[in-house]
Design a protein around this motif. Structure first.
Motif, PDB file in Angstrom:
ATOM      1  N   VAL A  95      44.221  22.638  80.571  1.00 40.61           N
ATOM      2  CA  VAL A  95      44.210  23.561  79.439  1.00 40.61           C
ATOM      3  C   VAL A  95      45.613  23.656  78.849  1.00 40.61           C
ATOM      4  N   ALA A  96      45.697  24.258  77.672  1.00 39.09           N
ATOM      5  CA  ALA A  96      47.009  24.502  77.081  1.00 39.09           C
ATOM      6  C   ALA A  96      47.741  25.566  77.883  1.00 39.09           C
ATOM      7  N   PRO A  97      49.071  25.476  77.972  1.00 38.23           N
ATOM      8  CA  PRO A  97      49.824  26.523  78.681  1.00 38.23           C
ATOM      9  C   PRO A  97      49.557  27.900  78.084  1.00 38.23           C
ATOM     10  N   VAL A  98      49.324  28.865  78.970  1.00 39.58           N
ATOM     11  CA  VAL A  98      49.039  30.236  78.537  1.00 39.58           C
ATOM     12  C   VAL A  98      50.358  31.007  78.448  1.00 39.58           C
ATOM     13  N   LEU A  99      50.668  31.501  77.252  1.00 40.71           N
ATOM     14  CA  LEU A  99      51.881  32.274  77.032  1.00 40.71           C
ATOM     15  C   LEU A  99      51.625  33.770  77.111  1.00 40.71           C
ATOM     16  N   GLY A 100      50.369  34.156  77.052  1.00 40.52           N
ATOM     17  CA  GLY A 100      50.031  35.564  77.156  1.00 40.52           C
ATOM     18  C   GLY A 100      48.527  35.722  77.257  1.00 40.52           C
ATOM     19  N   ALA A 101      48.091  36.764  77.965  1.00 38.96           N
ATOM     20  CA  ALA A 101      46.664  37.024  78.117  1.00 38.96           C
ATOM     21  C   ALA A 101      46.448  38.510  78.336  1.00 38.96           C
ATOM     22  N   ASP A 102      45.505  39.063  77.600  1.00 40.23           N
ATOM     23  CA  ASP A 102      45.123  40.463  77.756  1.00 40.23           C
ATOM     24  C   ASP A 102      43.595  40.499  77.822  1.00 40.23           C
ATOM     25  N   THR A 103      43.076  40.508  79.046  1.00 40.66           N
ATOM     26  CA  THR A 103      41.628  40.447  79.226  1.00 40.66           C
ATOM     27  C   THR A 103      40.935  41.671  78.648  1.00 40.66           C
ATOM     28  N   ALA A 104      41.543  42.838  78.796  1.00 38.84           N
ATOM     29  CA  ALA A 104      40.914  44.073  78.324  1.00 38.84           C
ATOM     30  C   ALA A 104      40.704  44.062  76.822  1.00 38.84           C
TER      31      ALA A 104
END
Length: 317
Positions: A84-93
Motif C-alpha cells: 500500500v501507499a505509505p500512511v502519513l495519517g489516519a483517523d479511524t473515528a
C-alpha cells in the motif's frame, strides 16, 4: 501561497479535514505548496490532492459505513508496507486517511504502454497479502469490515434480492430462484478449506498503482471478509477479460489466474484451486451485488441488476 479549489462552499467538515492535513504534514516537516484540489467528490467520500515540495499527497474522507477502509489500510501498512501507499495519517473515528503518492494507476500505464503485464505482479502481491492477513480476521471484523463469509452469504443474498425483486425486472424472479445454486456454490468453496480473509471486492485497474516499477493496491473501502477467491469475478471477468480496448472476451484470463493461484500454492492441489476459482468467479458476482448495493444511490439498482445478471449467466463458467 496555498490556494484551494473546493466543491462549492467548503463546509466545516472540509475545513476540519484540511486543518488535520496541515497538522499531519508538519509532523513530517512538509507544508502545502500550491493549489489544493478535490478530484473526487462523491456522496460516500471525498479525495483531496495536496501538493508539497516533495510531491503530492492524498487525503481521503469517507462516510461512516466505509470507515473500515482506514483500519484496513493502516493494518496493511503495518503488516505489508510493500502493498500500500505509505500512511502519513489516519483517523479511524472520523474516517480520514492521508497517503503518500502511489504513482500512476495501472489504467494509465496500460493505456500509454499498451500492456497488461503489471497485472501479474499485482495479482501475486494481492494473493500474498490475503494469506498474510488471514490471521487478522477477527480484528478486521472488530474494525467494521463487512462480514460476507460463506455461511452468511446466502441469507444476505436472499434478503437483498427479496427486497429488490419488484424493481429488478426479469432478473428478480431468476435471482430468487437461484438461491439453491448459490448455496451449492458456497458449500463447494467452503469445502476447499481456504481461510476467510480480506477480499478487496473491487480490484480493477484504477485501484492498482505503479511507481518505480512496483505495484501497490489502494482503495479498500469495498473490502469485506469472505473466501479469498471471490475477488476473481470483478478482476478477471469484469476487467481483464475486456483487454486493452474494452472488448468483451478479447483477453485470455488464464495467465492472470495462474499468477494469482501461484500465491496460494500449497493450499490445495493445482486442480483443486482451479476448480475453486471457477465456482468463485460465478459466486463473486453475488457477493459484489450484496456488498456493493447502496440504497441511497439512484444508480445502484442498475449496477446491482447487472451484477446479479453476471451471477445468473455464469460468464466465467
Amino acid at each position: 501561497m496555498t490556494t484551494y479549489d473546493t466543491p462549492g462552499d467548503a463546509p466545516d467538515e472540509q475545513a476540519d479535514l484540511l486543518g488535520w492535513v496541515h497538522a499531519r504534514l508538519e509532523v513530517f516537516g512538509l507544508a502545502v505548496e500550491g493549489r489544493v484540489s478535490w478530484p473526487h467528490v462523491r456522496p460516500w467520500g471525498v479525495v483531496v490532492r495536496v501538493p508539497t515540495a516533495s510531491g503530492p499527497v492524498w487525503a481521503k474522507a469517507v462516510e461512516p459505513a466505509l470507515r473500515h477502509e482506514v483500519a484496513v489500510t493502516t493494518l496493511l501498512a503495518r503488516r505489508r508496507p510493500d502493498a500500500v501507499a505509505p500512511v502519513l495519517g489516519a483517523d479511524t473515528a472520523r474516517g480520514w486517511l492521508l497517503l503518500a503518492d502511489a504513482g500512476e494507476t495501472l489504467r494509465e500505464v496500460a493505456a500509454r504502454e499498451r500492456t497488461l503485464a503489471p497485472w501479474h505482479d499485482a495479482l501475486a502481491l494481492y494473493a500474498s497479502v490475503q494469506r498474510d492477513v488471514a490471521p487478522e480476521a477477527a480484528a478486521l471484523l472488530d474494525d467494521g469490515l463487512p462480514d460476507l463469509r460463506l455461511p452468511r452469504l446466502p441469507d444476505l443474498y436472499a434478503d437483498l434480492v427479496g427486497r429488490l425483486a419488484p424493481d429488478l425486472g426479469d432478473v428478480g424472479a431468476s435471482a430468487l430462484a437461484a438461491l439453491p445454486l448459490l448455496r451449492d456454490l458456497c458449500a463447494e468453496l467452503a469445502a476447499t478449506g481456504l481461510p476467510d480473509t480480506l477480499q478487496h471486492d473491487d480490484l480493477h485497474d484504477a485501484q492498482v498503482f505503479v511507481r518505480d516499477g512496483r505495484v501497490r493496491i489502494l482503495d479498500w473501502g469495498d473490502a469485506c471478509l469472505t473466501h479469498p477467491f471471490l475477488t476473481l469475478a470483478v478482476t478477471l471477468d469484469g476487467v481483464l477479460a475486456w483487454g486493452l480496448d474494452d472488448e468483451e472476451a478479447s483477453e485470455d484470463t488464464t495467465p492472470y489466474l495462474e499468477s494469482y493461484l501461484a500465491g496460494w500454492a500449497g493450499a490445495g492441489s493445482p486442480d483443486q484451486l482451479v476448480a475453486a476459482s471457477r465456482a468463485a468467479r460465478r459466486l463473486g458476482w453475488a457477493c459484489r451485488a450484496v456488498n456493493g448495493h447502496v440504497p441511497q444511490d439512484p444508480e445502484s439498482l442498475r449496477t446491482t441488476r447487472t451484477r446479479l445478471r453476471m451471477f445468473l449467466d455464469g460468464r466465467a463458467v
